[in-house]
Design a protein around this motif. Sequence first.
Motif, PDB file in Angstrom:
ATOM      1  N   ASP A  56      15.418  42.318  33.506  1.00 17.78           N
ATOM      2  CA  ASP A  56      16.017  42.566  34.812  1.00 17.78           C
ATOM      3  C   ASP A  56      16.681  41.311  35.387  1.00 17.78           C
ATOM      4  O   ASP A  56      17.742  41.396  36.023  1.00 17.78           O
ATOM      5  N   ILE A  57      16.122  40.136  35.142  1.00 16.12           N
ATOM      6  CA  ILE A  57      16.741  38.897  35.640  1.00 16.12           C
ATOM      7  C   ILE A  57      18.034  38.611  34.865  1.00 16.12           C
ATOM      8  O   ILE A  57      19.049  38.212  35.451  1.00 16.12           O
ATOM      9  N   SER A  58      18.014  38.838  33.565  1.00 17.26           N
ATOM     10  CA  SER A  58      19.220  38.630  32.762  1.00 17.26           C
ATOM     11  C   SER A  58      20.336  39.583  33.184  1.00 17.26           C
ATOM     12  O   SER A  58      21.495  39.176  33.323  1.00 17.26           O
ATOM     13  N   LEU A  59      19.996  40.842  33.378  1.00 18.72           N
ATOM     14  CA  LEU A  59      21.008  41.813  33.814  1.00 18.72           C
ATOM     15  C   LEU A  59      21.539  41.487  35.207  1.00 18.72           C
ATOM     16  O   LEU A  59      22.741  41.625  35.468  1.00 18.72           O
ATOM     17  N   GLU A  60      20.647  41.067  36.107  1.00 16.05           N
ATOM     18  CA  GLU A  60      21.091  40.704  37.454  1.00 16.05           C
ATOM     19  C   GLU A  60      22.060  39.527  37.404  1.00 16.05           C
ATOM     20  O   GLU A  60      23.053  39.504  38.128  1.00 16.05           O
ATOM     21  N   THR A  61      21.808  38.572  36.524  1.00 18.24           N
ATOM     22  CA  THR A  61      22.706  37.424  36.388  1.00 18.24           C
ATOM     23  C   THR A  61      24.073  37.852  35.874  1.00 18.24           C
ATOM     24  O   THR A  61      25.107  37.433  36.406  1.00 18.24           O
ATOM     25  N   ILE A  62      24.089  38.712  34.876  1.00 14.81           N
ATOM     26  CA  ILE A  62      25.360  39.178  34.315  1.00 14.81           C
ATOM     27  C   ILE A  62      26.148  39.984  35.338  1.00 14.81           C
ATOM     28  O   ILE A  62      27.354  39.793  35.514  1.00 14.81           O
ATOM     29  N   VAL A  63      25.470  40.886  36.039  1.00 14.07           N
ATOM     30  CA  VAL A  63      26.147  41.696  37.064  1.00 14.07           C
ATOM     31  C   VAL A  63      26.675  40.801  38.185  1.00 14.07           C
ATOM     32  O   VAL A  63      27.783  40.999  38.690  1.00 14.07           O
ATOM     33  N   ALA A  64      25.895  39.790  38.561  1.00 14.52           N
ATOM     34  CA  ALA A  64      26.326  38.886  39.634  1.00 14.52           C
ATOM     35  C   ALA A  64      27.568  38.103  39.226  1.00 14.52           C
ATOM     36  O   ALA A  64      28.507  37.948  40.027  1.00 14.52           O
ATOM     37  N   PHE A  66      29.872  38.976  37.010  1.00 12.44           N
ATOM     38  CA  PHE A  66      31.011  39.895  36.993  1.00 12.44           C
ATOM     39  C   PHE A  66      31.452  40.274  38.405  1.00 12.44           C
ATOM     40  O   PHE A  66      32.644  40.437  38.660  1.00 12.44           O
ATOM     41  N   THR A  67      30.517  40.399  39.332  1.00 11.46           N
ATOM     42  CA  THR A  67      30.875  40.722  40.716  1.00 11.46           C
ATOM     43  C   THR A  67      31.641  39.578  41.359  1.00 11.46           C
ATOM     44  O   THR A  67      32.638  39.806  42.057  1.00 11.46           O
ATOM     45  N   VAL A  68      31.208  38.350  41.117  1.00 16.68           N
ATOM     46  CA  VAL A  68      31.938  37.194  41.653  1.00 16.68           C
ATOM     47  C   VAL A  68      33.338  37.128  41.050  1.00 16.68           C
ATOM     48  O   VAL A  68      34.324  36.909  41.764  1.00 16.68           O
ATOM     49  N   CYS A  69      33.441  37.342  39.752  1.00 16.18           N
ATOM     50  CA  CYS A  69      34.758  37.329  39.101  1.00 16.18           C
ATOM     51  C   CYS A  69      35.667  38.423  39.648  1.00 16.18           C
ATOM     52  O   CYS A  69      36.857  38.186  39.895  1.00 16.18           O
ATOM     53  N   LEU A  70      35.126  39.607  39.870  1.00 21.73           N
ATOM     54  CA  LEU A  70      35.906  40.702  40.434  1.00 21.73           C
ATOM     55  C   LEU A  70      36.417  40.349  41.826  1.00 21.73           C
ATOM     56  O   LEU A  70      37.585  40.572  42.156  1.00 21.73           O
ATOM     57  N   GLY A  71      35.560  39.791  42.663  1.00 19.38           N
ATOM     58  CA  GLY A  71      35.985  39.399  44.009  1.00 19.38           C
ATOM     59  C   GLY A  71      37.061  38.336  43.985  1.00 19.38           C
ATOM     60  O   GLY A  71      38.013  38.381  44.772  1.00 19.38           O
ATOM     61  N   LEU A  72      36.949  37.367  43.082  1.00 21.19           N
ATOM     62  CA  LEU A  72      37.965  36.321  42.994  1.00 21.19           C
ATOM     63  C   LEU A  72      39.289  36.858  42.475  1.00 21.19           C
ATOM     64  O   LEU A  72      40.359  36.463  42.943  1.00 21.19           O
ATOM     65  N   VAL A  73      39.229  37.765  41.506  1.00 19.29           N
ATOM     66  CA  VAL A  73      40.464  38.342  40.963  1.00 19.29           C
ATOM     67  C   VAL A  73      41.161  39.212  42.003  1.00 19.29           C
ATOM     68  O   VAL A  73      42.393  39.193  42.124  1.00 19.29           O
ATOM     69  N   LEU A  74      40.396  39.974  42.780  1.00 19.44           N
ATOM     70  CA  LEU A  74      41.015  40.817  43.814  1.00 19.44           C
ATOM     71  C   LEU A  74      41.674  39.981  44.905  1.00 19.44           C
ATOM     72  O   LEU A  74      42.601  40.442  45.555  1.00 19.44           O
ATOM     73  N   GLY A  75      41.209  38.765  45.107  1.00 12.22           N
ATOM     74  CA  GLY A  75      41.748  37.925  46.168  1.00 12.22           C
ATOM     75  C   GLY A  75      42.911  37.047  45.761  1.00 12.22           C
ATOM     76  O   GLY A  75      43.483  36.352  46.590  1.00 12.22           O
ATOM     77  N   THR A  76      43.294  37.063  44.481  1.00 15.11           N
ATOM     78  CA  THR A  76      44.389  36.197  44.052  1.00 15.11           C
ATOM     79  C   THR A  76      45.728  36.776  44.475  1.00 15.11           C
ATOM     80  O   THR A  76      45.923  37.995  44.493  1.00 15.11           O
ATOM     81  N   PRO A  77      46.683  35.903  44.821  1.00  9.04           N
ATOM     82  CA  PRO A  77      48.006  36.403  45.193  1.00  9.04           C
ATOM     83  C   PRO A  77      48.774  36.871  43.963  1.00  9.04           C
ATOM     84  O   PRO A  77      48.387  36.606  42.820  1.00  9.04           O
ATOM     85  N   GLU A  78      49.876  37.560  44.214  1.00  9.43           N
ATOM     86  CA  GLU A  78      50.712  38.057  43.122  1.00  9.43           C
ATOM     87  C   GLU A  78      51.322  36.872  42.377  1.00  9.43           C
ATOM     88  O   GLU A  78      51.739  35.885  42.985  1.00  9.43           O
ATOM     89  N   LEU A  79      51.362  36.964  41.057  1.00 10.03           N
ATOM     90  CA  LEU A  79      51.917  35.887  40.260  1.00 10.03           C
ATOM     91  C   LEU A  79      53.426  35.826  40.421  1.00 10.03           C
ATOM     92  O   LEU A  79      54.087  36.846  40.603  1.00 10.03           O
ATOM     93  N   ARG A  80      53.961  34.631  40.360  1.00 11.38           N
ATOM     94  CA  ARG A  80      55.402  34.443  40.486  1.00 11.38           C
ATOM     95  C   ARG A  80      56.035  34.469  39.105  1.00 11.38           C
ATOM     96  O   ARG A  80      55.393  34.166  38.106  1.00 11.38           O
TER      97      ARG A  80
END
Length: 150
Positions: A56-64, A66-80
């Motif tokens: 459960d700790i390993s899965l929580e780390t992996i999910v966390a 991926f969640t951080v990566c998803l949030g950062l990707v959604l916040g990036t501006p459009e590429l030029r």
Amino acid sequence: MTWLSNSITGLGLLFLAHACYSAHEHSALHSTSTASISSIVSHGTSAPTVASLPLDISLETIVAVFTVCLGLVLGTPELRPIQWRVWAGKIEREGEKGFMNGDGQTDKDYVGNPFKVLESRPGFIDIRKQRKEFAEWVREGGGTSAAPKS
């Protein structure tokens, strides 16, 4: 970044902090239990056992992560565009409106028309015109020297 991407990133960081804390507590608990067992069996020489993290700790780390990566990707501006002519064409077509971020403000590195320097420079020198003017000046006597001929 928009509020959605900020909240997803924050939630992922919260999960990641909890996973790190859980892993630390698990290792601390395991080390104290191993120390108490080794004190009971003081005469035997046994190699220290290494316990792996629970699933459960390993899965929580992996999910966390991926969640951080998803949030950062959604916040990036459009590429030029990579090609200069495509980027300059977008500036000329759309102007300042084409470079607004998600908050409705113009990007800080928007400089306007990239060809402004080329369009505002003085024209090229007309060599033929200057040669013609020089030839007329010589014919009019501007090219003769005032020194006496011998």
